[in-house]
Design a protein around this motif. Sequence first.
Motif, mmCIF file in Angstrom:
data_model
loop_
_atom_site.group_PDB
_atom_site.id
_atom_site.type_symbol
_atom_site.label_atom_id
_atom_site.label_comp_id
_atom_site.label_asym_id
_atom_site.label_seq_id
_atom_site.Cartn_x
_atom_site.Cartn_y
_atom_site.Cartn_z
ATOM 1 N N LEU A 169 0.829 -1.203 0.000
ATOM 2 C CA LEU A 169 0.000 0.000 0.000
ATOM 3 C C LEU A 169 0.859 1.246 0.000
ATOM 4 O O LEU A 169 0.550 2.226 -0.688
ATOM 5 N N ASP A 170 1.941 1.226 0.750
ATOM 6 C CA ASP A 170 2.865 2.358 0.764
ATOM 7 C C ASP A 170 3.372 2.635 -0.646
ATOM 8 O O ASP A 170 3.372 3.783 -1.119
ATOM 9 N N ALA A 171 3.791 1.580 -1.345
ATOM 10 C CA ALA A 171 4.330 1.745 -2.690
ATOM 11 C C ALA A 171 3.270 2.273 -3.654
ATOM 12 O O ALA A 171 3.537 3.163 -4.470
ATOM 13 N N VAL A 172 2.043 1.738 -3.545
ATOM 14 C CA VAL A 172 0.959 2.189 -4.420
ATOM 15 C C VAL A 172 0.621 3.653 -4.143
ATOM 16 O O VAL A 172 0.451 4.459 -5.064
ATOM 17 N N ARG A 182 2.492 6.018 -2.790
ATOM 18 C CA ARG A 182 3.569 6.925 -3.200
ATOM 19 C C ARG A 182 3.622 7.061 -4.715
ATOM 20 O O ARG A 182 3.840 8.157 -5.252
ATOM 21 N N ALA A 183 3.425 5.950 -5.431
ATOM 22 C CA ALA A 183 3.516 5.982 -6.890
ATOM 23 C C ALA A 183 2.383 6.782 -7.521
ATOM 24 O O ALA A 183 2.534 7.304 -8.629
ATOM 25 N N ASN A 184 1.251 6.886 -6.815
ATOM 26 C CA ASN A 184 0.071 7.556 -7.371
ATOM 27 C C ASN A 184 -0.284 8.842 -6.639
ATOM 28 O O ASN A 184 -1.386 9.356 -6.785
ATOM 29 N N GLU A 185 0.676 9.362 -5.882
ATOM 30 C CA GLU A 185 0.467 10.583 -5.099
ATOM 31 C C GLU A 185 0.312 11.789 -6.016
ATOM 32 O O GLU A 185 1.076 11.968 -6.960
ATOM 33 N N ILE A 186 -0.694 12.618 -5.727
ATOM 34 C CA ILE A 186 -0.871 13.844 -6.508
ATOM 35 C C ILE A 186 -0.676 15.101 -5.674
ATOM 36 O O ILE A 186 -0.503 16.194 -6.230
ATOM 37 N N LEU A 187 -0.684 14.953 -4.341
ATOM 38 C CA LEU A 187 -0.600 16.141 -3.479
ATOM 39 C C LEU A 187 -0.161 15.734 -2.090
ATOM 40 O O LEU A 187 -0.634 14.725 -1.562
ATOM 41 N N PHE A 189 -3.628 10.440 -2.903
ATOM 42 C CA PHE A 189 -3.214 9.617 -4.038
ATOM 43 C C PHE A 189 -4.454 9.102 -4.760
ATOM 44 O O PHE A 189 -5.551 9.081 -4.191
ATOM 45 N N ILE A 190 -4.294 8.722 -6.011
ATOM 46 C CA ILE A 190 -5.393 8.172 -6.790
ATOM 47 C C ILE A 190 -5.224 6.666 -6.881
ATOM 48 O O ILE A 190 -4.172 6.164 -7.304
ATOM 49 N N GLU A 191 -6.230 5.951 -6.464
ATOM 50 C CA GLU A 191 -6.187 4.494 -6.502
ATOM 51 C C GLU A 191 -6.097 3.999 -7.947
ATOM 52 O O GLU A 191 -6.766 4.532 -8.827
ATOM 53 N N PRO A 192 -5.311 2.972 -8.203
ATOM 54 C CA PRO A 192 -5.320 2.350 -9.524
ATOM 55 C C PRO A 192 -6.719 1.849 -9.866
ATOM 56 O O PRO A 192 -7.517 1.534 -8.981
ATOM 57 N N PRO A 232 -10.841 -1.515 -2.282
ATOM 58 C CA PRO A 232 -10.453 -0.105 -2.154
ATOM 59 C C PRO A 232 -9.218 0.071 -1.274
ATOM 60 O O PRO A 232 -8.939 -0.750 -0.393
ATOM 61 N N LEU A 233 -8.485 1.143 -1.542
ATOM 62 C CA LEU A 233 -7.342 1.544 -0.719
ATOM 63 C C LEU A 233 -7.692 2.885 -0.095
ATOM 64 O O LEU A 233 -7.685 3.904 -0.779
ATOM 65 N N ASP A 234 -8.020 2.896 1.186
ATOM 66 C CA ASP A 234 -8.503 4.120 1.828
ATOM 67 C C ASP A 234 -7.392 5.105 2.162
ATOM 68 O O ASP A 234 -7.432 6.264 1.779
ATOM 69 N N HIS A 235 -6.433 4.644 2.930
ATOM 70 C CA HIS A 235 -5.367 5.550 3.343
ATOM 71 C C HIS A 235 -4.186 4.740 3.849
ATOM 72 O O HIS A 235 -4.297 3.541 4.115
ATOM 73 N N TYR A 236 -3.065 5.422 3.969
ATOM 74 C CA TYR A 236 -1.845 4.792 4.481
ATOM 75 C C TYR A 236 -1.138 5.791 5.377
ATOM 76 O O TYR A 236 -1.003 6.970 5.022
#
Length: 266
Positions: free
Chosen positions: A5-8, A10-15, A40-43, A53-57
């Motif tokens: 989840l951390d990797a996802v 960070r890779a999709n972070e927008i702000l 971040f935006i979920e894939p 869903p990925l809510d938060h990390y």
Amino acid sequence: MTAGLDAVARANEILRTEAGSGVHGLAIAGVSDHDENGVFIEPAEHVMGLAGPLDHYTRRDRPEGHRSQAGDRECTLYSLRKFLRLAVAGNPNLLLVLYAPKESVFRSTPLGDELRALGPAFLSQQAARRTVGYLDGQVAMLLGRGRQKDMPKRPELVAAHGYDTKFASHALRLGLQGLEMTEHARLTLPMPAEQRERVLAVKSGAVPDLDAVLAEIAAVRDRIESLLDAGTTPLPAEPDTDRISAWSVEAHLRHWAATAPRGDRR
């Protein structure tokens, strides 16, 4: 899953921006920790597929349940969908992400810039009342009342000043920011100098009379409630959810198109 989840995220972070005392201008050197919040935006497979869903990390220096110490770092990244739900509801902590000053913005993609530009669409009478609710929660923890009566206090602050000055400063800060929102439909960060100095005086223990602090908090709270009840506020009754929702759909689609493997792009 946590590492994934951390990797996802960070890779999709927008702000990502500074949060907590730092963004308010209320950090005390050698005392305060460092907080950040981001989006971040979920894939697509986590939104429309079966991946869930990925809510938060949250990444923090100390284990969950342990109080942060001076200099500790904590960063929470929210999925765009969860962030929007909470911000639309008026969560005062997440509204900060939209109004953080430029020097407190650590990462912002074009989509992140667009999200911040939507800030005024989130401010509403609903958000102001939510801020009052958070204020009441801080006062309850300060006084050991209601559901918060079993919350751990900061014994070192109580021993030094007679009351938990941090809870008190949070309540006063929430009140002053809620009042600015209600009177002017804006949120200034860091806080205006005069207000910042007053909140810092409470936080540092320079105001020994708890009753005086509680009276000040109550006066600010009453002013917010009176403006809202009378309808004499520039705030709309509700946030502009149509505009926010339309942007969210477009943002997801644009992000997925930009991040899809080259062979999958159309």
